[in-house]
Design a protein around this motif. Structure first.
Motif, PDB file in Angstrom:
ATOM      1  N   THR A  33       0.889  -1.160   0.000  1.00 60.26           N
ATOM      2  CA  THR A  33       0.000   0.000   0.000  1.00 60.26           C
ATOM      3  C   THR A  33       0.928   1.211   0.000  1.00 60.26           C
ATOM      4  O   THR A  33       2.146   1.053   0.134  1.00 60.26           O
ATOM      5  N   TYR A  37       3.720  -2.260   3.577  1.00 67.19           N
ATOM      6  CA  TYR A  37       3.169  -3.511   3.053  1.00 67.19           C
ATOM      7  C   TYR A  37       2.221  -4.104   4.085  1.00 67.19           C
ATOM      8  O   TYR A  37       2.477  -4.054   5.299  1.00 67.19           O
ATOM      9  N   GLY A  38       1.100  -4.648   3.606  1.00 63.96           N
ATOM     10  CA  GLY A  38       0.124  -5.263   4.486  1.00 63.96           C
ATOM     11  C   GLY A  38       0.149  -6.778   4.349  1.00 63.96           C
ATOM     12  O   GLY A  38       0.452  -7.321   3.282  1.00 63.96           O
ATOM     13  N   ARG A  58       1.329 -12.200  17.092  1.00 68.07           N
ATOM     14  CA  ARG A  58       0.833 -11.183  18.013  1.00 68.07           C
ATOM     15  C   ARG A  58       0.371 -11.863  19.282  1.00 68.07           C
ATOM     16  O   ARG A  58      -0.425 -12.783  19.235  1.00 68.07           O
ATOM     17  N   PRO A  63      -7.399  -5.249  17.049  1.00 65.07           N
ATOM     18  CA  PRO A  63      -8.253  -5.216  15.865  1.00 65.07           C
ATOM     19  C   PRO A  63      -7.452  -4.843  14.615  1.00 65.07           C
ATOM     20  O   PRO A  63      -6.447  -4.146  14.705  1.00 65.07           O
ATOM     21  N   VAL A 103     -12.536   4.338  12.025  1.00 62.70           N
ATOM     22  CA  VAL A 103     -13.141   3.313  12.876  1.00 62.70           C
ATOM     23  C   VAL A 103     -14.631   3.635  13.012  1.00 62.70           C
ATOM     24  O   VAL A 103     -14.993   4.712  13.486  1.00 62.70           O
ATOM     25  N   VAL A 123     -15.367  -1.433  13.410  1.00 58.33           N
ATOM     26  CA  VAL A 123     -14.413  -1.970  12.439  1.00 58.33           C
ATOM     27  C   VAL A 123     -13.660  -0.794  11.804  1.00 58.33           C
ATOM     28  O   VAL A 123     -14.232   0.274  11.559  1.00 58.33           O
TER      29      VAL A 123
HETATM   30  O1  TXA Z   1      -1.151   2.021   6.934  1.00 55.43           O
HETATM   31  C1  TXA Z   1      -1.760   1.153   7.545  1.00 55.43           C
HETATM   32  O2  TXA Z   1      -2.736   1.424   8.255  1.00 55.43           O
HETATM   33  C2  TXA Z   1      -1.294  -0.295   7.383  1.00 55.43           C
HETATM   34  C3  TXA Z   1      -1.558  -0.700   5.946  1.00 55.43           C
HETATM   35  C4  TXA Z   1      -1.214  -2.132   5.684  1.00 55.43           C
HETATM   36  O3  TXA Z   1      -2.906  -0.437   5.615  1.00 55.43           O
HETATM   37  N1  TXA Z   1      -1.940  -1.158   8.323  1.00 55.43           N
HETATM   38  C5  TXA Z   1      -1.682  -1.116   9.658  1.00 55.43           C
HETATM   39  O4  TXA Z   1      -2.374  -2.059  10.408  1.00 55.43           O
HETATM   40  O5  TXA Z   1      -0.922  -0.338  10.163  1.00 55.43           O
HETATM   41  P1  TXA Z   1      -2.006  -2.423  11.914  1.00 55.43           P
HETATM   42  O6  TXA Z   1      -2.832  -3.623  12.255  1.00 55.43           O
HETATM   43  O7  TXA Z   1      -0.551  -2.560  12.080  1.00 55.43           O
HETATM   44  O8  TXA Z   1      -2.574  -1.214  12.760  1.00 55.43           O
HETATM   45  C6  TXA Z   1      -3.957  -1.060  12.950  1.00 55.43           C
HETATM   46  C7  TXA Z   1      -4.233   0.043  13.945  1.00 55.43           C
HETATM   47  C8  TXA Z   1      -3.913  -0.406  15.339  1.00 55.43           C
HETATM   48  O9  TXA Z   1      -3.379   0.704  16.065  1.00 55.43           O
HETATM   49  C9  TXA Z   1      -5.279  -0.807  15.875  1.00 55.43           C
HETATM   50  O10 TXA Z   1      -5.364  -0.768  17.264  1.00 55.43           O
HETATM   51  C10 TXA Z   1      -6.183   0.201  15.180  1.00 55.43           C
HETATM   52  O11 TXA Z   1      -5.619   0.380  13.902  1.00 55.43           O
HETATM   53  N2  TXA Z   1      -7.545  -0.346  15.008  1.00 55.43           N
HETATM   54  C11 TXA Z   1      -7.964  -1.244  14.104  1.00 55.43           C
HETATM   55  N3  TXA Z   1      -9.268  -1.538  14.281  1.00 55.43           N
HETATM   56  C12 TXA Z   1      -9.689  -0.794  15.324  1.00 55.43           C
HETATM   57  C13 TXA Z   1     -10.928  -0.646  16.007  1.00 55.43           C
HETATM   58  N4  TXA Z   1     -12.018  -1.349  15.643  1.00 55.43           N
HETATM   59  N5  TXA Z   1     -10.985   0.214  17.040  1.00 55.43           N
HETATM   60  C14 TXA Z   1      -9.883   0.919  17.427  1.00 55.43           C
HETATM   61  N6  TXA Z   1      -8.677   0.819  16.826  1.00 55.43           N
HETATM   62  C15 TXA Z   1      -8.577  -0.020  15.796  1.00 55.43           C
END
Ligand code: TXA
Ligand code: MG
Length: 333
Positions: A33, A37-38, A58, A63, A103, A123
């Motif tokens: 992205t 990278y995801g 993890r 989430p 969110v 979500v």
């Molecule tokens: O740039 C990005 O956002 C990348 C690319 C791949 O899209 N993805 C990413 O995902 O950084 P991750 O899982 O490393 O971080 C997700 C963040 C976390 O801080 C998580 O707590 C928050 O988003 N998050 C996700 N769903 C949530 C929810 N339902 N409520 C509150 N926080 C949420």
């Protein structure tokens, strides 16, 4: 099965088709992205989402962000009042496709896995700008859950080779889209308290607070240094789903007024009627995939307590036990 190293697929329609097929089969594919990278998996497939947590190692279920090809595709999965909808539309017009994650409350009938929400009622949704991500989302024809494609605790990958080095034989393939232009994770804004509460900036990123406020007016910021403790606590921030029913851990038998959440072969042999088994075969991935849906189901029965059998404290079991401990902890004041 994945080879010793994941195949790095060069950009192009053939690679997109291969990656999309793997994803539809429930396998994991890393994709570029504009931010990082995801590590992608079918967001509607509980098993695939469980595999993402397993692959990242993890120790808890945070989430995950769910990715869509365009704004229109998010609406069946979320619900909100009219005023909030206007704000979400304005932000999406200004910043999507791009590095903004919102969110929102889950629609009751969304097919998205409860595991992407870590059991919450919200979500996180995002429409990435990177053309490879966009083409993949179109071809896969389903939303993709994707955290940064690194093992937990290590640095986020901004090139295909970083992903291959970090995840090695744990994933099927990496789609190569070159170096990420932003290199920093997306900004996360939560509307979970709307319309009563202001939107909250949960994670700073490429899109700034000022840019957001210029479009929708004042938002609150969660600053780990200065925010009130209640806002900082991850439990509060992520509003972890906790059953109404008391949860009792590491027990093998449930009394008649209780209900059992079992694990492993014959776990329910002497259990009260209505008890459920996380995995008959003792498979942790299956257990993770079932966890939140089963907790909700048992909670709805309104018994005296939910009794949970011991889960091995290894691999995905670590994250399952972390979640269960929180579900069993007495409510903090
Ligand atoms: O740039 C990005 O956002 C990348 C690319 C791949 O899209 N993805 C990413 O995902 O950084 P991750 O899982 O490393 O971080 C997700 C963040 C976390 O801080 C998580 O707590 C928050 O988003 N998050 C996700 N769903 C949530 C929810 N339902 N409520 C509150 N926080 C949420
Ligand atoms: Mg990350």
């Amino acid at each position: 099965m994945a080879a010793n190293r994941p195949s790095i697929l060069p950009p192009g329609p053939e690679s997109i088709e291969t990656a999309a097929r793997l994803l539809r089969e429930g396998k994991l594919v890393a994709f570029p992205t504009e931010t990082v990278y995801g590590l992608g998996g079918d967001a509607t497939n509980d098993r695939a989402v469980a595999a993402i947590f397993e692959t990242k190692e993890r120790p808890s279920f945070n989430p995950l962000i769910v990715h869509f090809p365009d704004e229109l595709s998010i609406w069946p999965h979320v619900k909100m009042d009219k005023e909030t909808r206007e704000k979400v539309k304005e932000l999406s017009r200004a910043f999507w496709p791009g590095p903004l994650t919102m969110v929102l409350n889950r629609a009751a009938d969304t097919p998205l896995s409860l595991l992407v929400s870590a059991g919450l009622d919200t979500v996180a949704v995002r429409v990435p700008f990177h053309p490879v991500a966009h083409d993949l989302l179109r071809a896969a024809n389903r939303p993709l859950a994707a955290p940064s494609a690194n093992r937990s605790g290590s640095i986020s990958p901004t090139q295909a080779s970083h992903v291959a080095d970090s995840l090695q034989d744990r994933i099927e393939a990496v789609l190569d889209g070159g170096a990420c232009s932003i290199g920093l994770e997306s900004t996360v804004v939560s509307f979970h308290a709307a319309p009563k509460g202001r939107p909250v900036l949960l994670r700073p990123g490429g899109i700034t607070q000022n840019q957001i406020e210029a479009i929708i007016g004042p938002i609150d910021v969660v600053d780990p240094e200065t925010s009130p403790k209640t806002l900082r606590a991850p439990g509060m921030l992520q509003r972890h789903y906790a059953p109404e029913t008391r949860v009792r851990l590491n027990a093998k038998k449930a009394a008649p007024q209780e209900i059992l959440l079992g694990f492993g072969p014959n776990a329910l042999d002497e259990a009260p009627e209505g008890s459920l088994n996380l995995s008959e075969t003792g498979d942790l991935r299956e257990a993770a995939a079932n966890l939140f849906a089963m907790l909700r189901q048992l909670d709805a029965l309104g018994r005296k307590s939910i009794v949970v059998m011991p889960i091995p404290d290894e691999g995905l079991g670590l994250a399952i036990n972390d979640r269960l401990r929180r579900a069993a902890a007495p409510e903090s004041p």
